[in-house]
Design a protein around this motif. Structure first.
Motif, PDB file in Angstrom:
ATOM      1  N   VAL A  49       0.983  -1.156  -0.104  1.00  0.00           N
ATOM      2  CA  VAL A  49      -0.136   0.006  -0.130  1.00  0.00           C
ATOM      3  C   VAL A  49       1.081   1.275   0.014  1.00  0.00           C
ATOM      4  CG1 VAL A  49      -1.615   1.187   1.202  1.00  0.00           C
ATOM      5  CG2 VAL A  49      -1.800  -1.073   1.041  1.00  0.00           C
ATOM      6  N   GLU A  50       1.995   0.969   0.770  1.00  0.00           N
ATOM      7  CA  GLU A  50       2.691   2.456   1.005  1.00  0.00           C
ATOM      8  C   GLU A  50       3.525   2.611  -0.611  1.00  0.00           C
ATOM      9  OE1 GLU A  50       5.280   1.198   4.104  1.00  0.00           O
ATOM     10  OE2 GLU A  50       4.005   1.925   5.578  1.00  0.00           O
ATOM     11  N   LYS A  51       4.089   1.305  -1.277  1.00  0.00           N
ATOM     12  CA  LYS A  51       4.394   1.544  -2.399  1.00  0.00           C
ATOM     13  C   LYS A  51       3.597   2.113  -3.671  1.00  0.00           C
ATOM     14  CE  LYS A  51       7.092  -1.941  -4.236  1.00  0.00           C
ATOM     15  NZ  LYS A  51       7.402  -3.172  -4.358  1.00  0.00           N
ATOM     16  N   ILE A  52       2.420   1.651  -3.598  1.00  0.00           N
ATOM     17  CA  ILE A  52       1.359   2.181  -4.366  1.00  0.00           C
ATOM     18  C   ILE A  52       0.968   3.721  -4.299  1.00  0.00           C
ATOM     19  CG2 ILE A  52      -1.386   2.050  -5.164  1.00  0.00           C
ATOM     20  CD1 ILE A  52      -0.890  -0.993  -4.453  1.00  0.00           C
ATOM     21  N   ALA A  53       1.015   3.923  -2.921  1.00  0.00           N
ATOM     22  CA  ALA A  53       0.731   5.652  -2.770  1.00  0.00           C
ATOM     23  C   ALA A  53       1.861   6.447  -3.113  1.00  0.00           C
ATOM     24  CB  ALA A  53       0.725   5.395  -1.132  1.00  0.00           C
ATOM     25  N   ILE A  54       3.095   6.044  -3.281  1.00  0.00           N
ATOM     26  CA  ILE A  54       4.392   6.600  -3.588  1.00  0.00           C
ATOM     27  C   ILE A  54       4.214   6.743  -5.139  1.00  0.00           C
ATOM     28  CG2 ILE A  54       6.661   6.574  -3.979  1.00  0.00           C
ATOM     29  CD1 ILE A  54       6.909   5.286  -1.100  1.00  0.00           C
ATOM     30  N   LEU A  55       3.818   5.583  -5.809  1.00  0.00           N
ATOM     31  CA  LEU A  55       3.728   5.581  -7.226  1.00  0.00           C
ATOM     32  C   LEU A  55       2.507   6.312  -7.684  1.00  0.00           C
ATOM     33  CD1 LEU A  55       4.275   1.855  -8.007  1.00  0.00           C
ATOM     34  CD2 LEU A  55       5.719   3.604  -8.607  1.00  0.00           C
ATOM     35  N   SER A  56       1.272   6.479  -6.996  1.00  0.00           N
ATOM     36  CA  SER A  56       0.220   7.361  -7.251  1.00  0.00           C
ATOM     37  C   SER A  56       0.558   8.886  -6.738  1.00  0.00           C
ATOM     38  CB  SER A  56      -0.961   6.748  -6.571  1.00  0.00           C
ATOM     39  OG  SER A  56      -1.021   5.570  -6.967  1.00  0.00           O
ATOM     40  N   ARG A  57       1.653   8.941  -6.092  1.00  0.00           N
ATOM     41  CA  ARG A  57       1.915  10.453  -5.615  1.00  0.00           C
ATOM     42  C   ARG A  57       0.520  10.833  -4.544  1.00  0.00           C
ATOM     43  NH1 ARG A  57       6.216  11.711  -7.924  1.00  0.00           N
ATOM     44  NH2 ARG A  57       6.563  11.559 -10.329  1.00  0.00           N
ATOM     45  N   LEU A  58       0.295   9.780  -3.692  1.00  0.00           N
ATOM     46  CA  LEU A  58      -0.621  10.294  -2.625  1.00  0.00           C
ATOM     47  C   LEU A  58       0.205  10.196  -1.370  1.00  0.00           C
ATOM     48  CD1 LEU A  58      -3.553   7.570  -3.919  1.00  0.00           C
ATOM     49  CD2 LEU A  58      -3.466   9.893  -4.182  1.00  0.00           C
ATOM     50  N   ALA A  59      -0.249  10.867  -0.528  1.00  0.00           N
ATOM     51  CA  ALA A  59       0.219  10.966   0.806  1.00  0.00           C
ATOM     52  C   ALA A  59      -0.883  10.293   1.807  1.00  0.00           C
ATOM     53  CB  ALA A  59       0.127  12.601   1.314  1.00  0.00           C
TER      54      ALA A  59
END
Length: 104
Positions: free
Chosen positions: A17-27
């Motif tokens: 989930v943290e990797k997906i958030a980084i790739l999606s540029r979501l905090a």
């Protein structure tokens, strides 16, 4: 899915989930990453259950209703004021507004 996730275990980890958030540029808040992973895993589980359903002999529906939907009567509610609106236009012809050509 993450490379760390095995083929038999199709669940997302907090790291995923943290990797997906980084790739999606979501905090995302670290304290909520676990809740997000659980929620996403529930959605993925539902999708797997839906994919397991055999739909070979099921005809697609055009509507979920057996009968046509009642429509309201098509009644004119306002008078035709096109001539009034076009009276102030710089140029009209046959009920259409004439405008300068912008593309040659």
């Amino acid at each position: 899915m993450s490379a760390n996730t095995s083929q038999t275990d199709n669940t997302l980890t907090v790291h995923d989930v943290e990797k997906i958030a980084i790739l999606s540029r979501l905090a995302i808040d670290d304290s909520k990453a676990t809740a997000y992973a659980e929620s996403l895993n529930k959605i993925l589980s539902l999708m797997q259950a839906l994919q397991a359903i055999d739909t070979t002999d099921v005809e697609p529906l055009k509507s979920p209703f057996d009968h046509p939907q009642p429509l309201r009567d098509d009644i004119v509610a306002e008078p035709n004021r096109r001539d009034d609106y076009q009276a102030v236009a710089p140029a009209t012809q046959d009920g259409l507004y004439l405008v300068p050509r912008v593309i040659e």
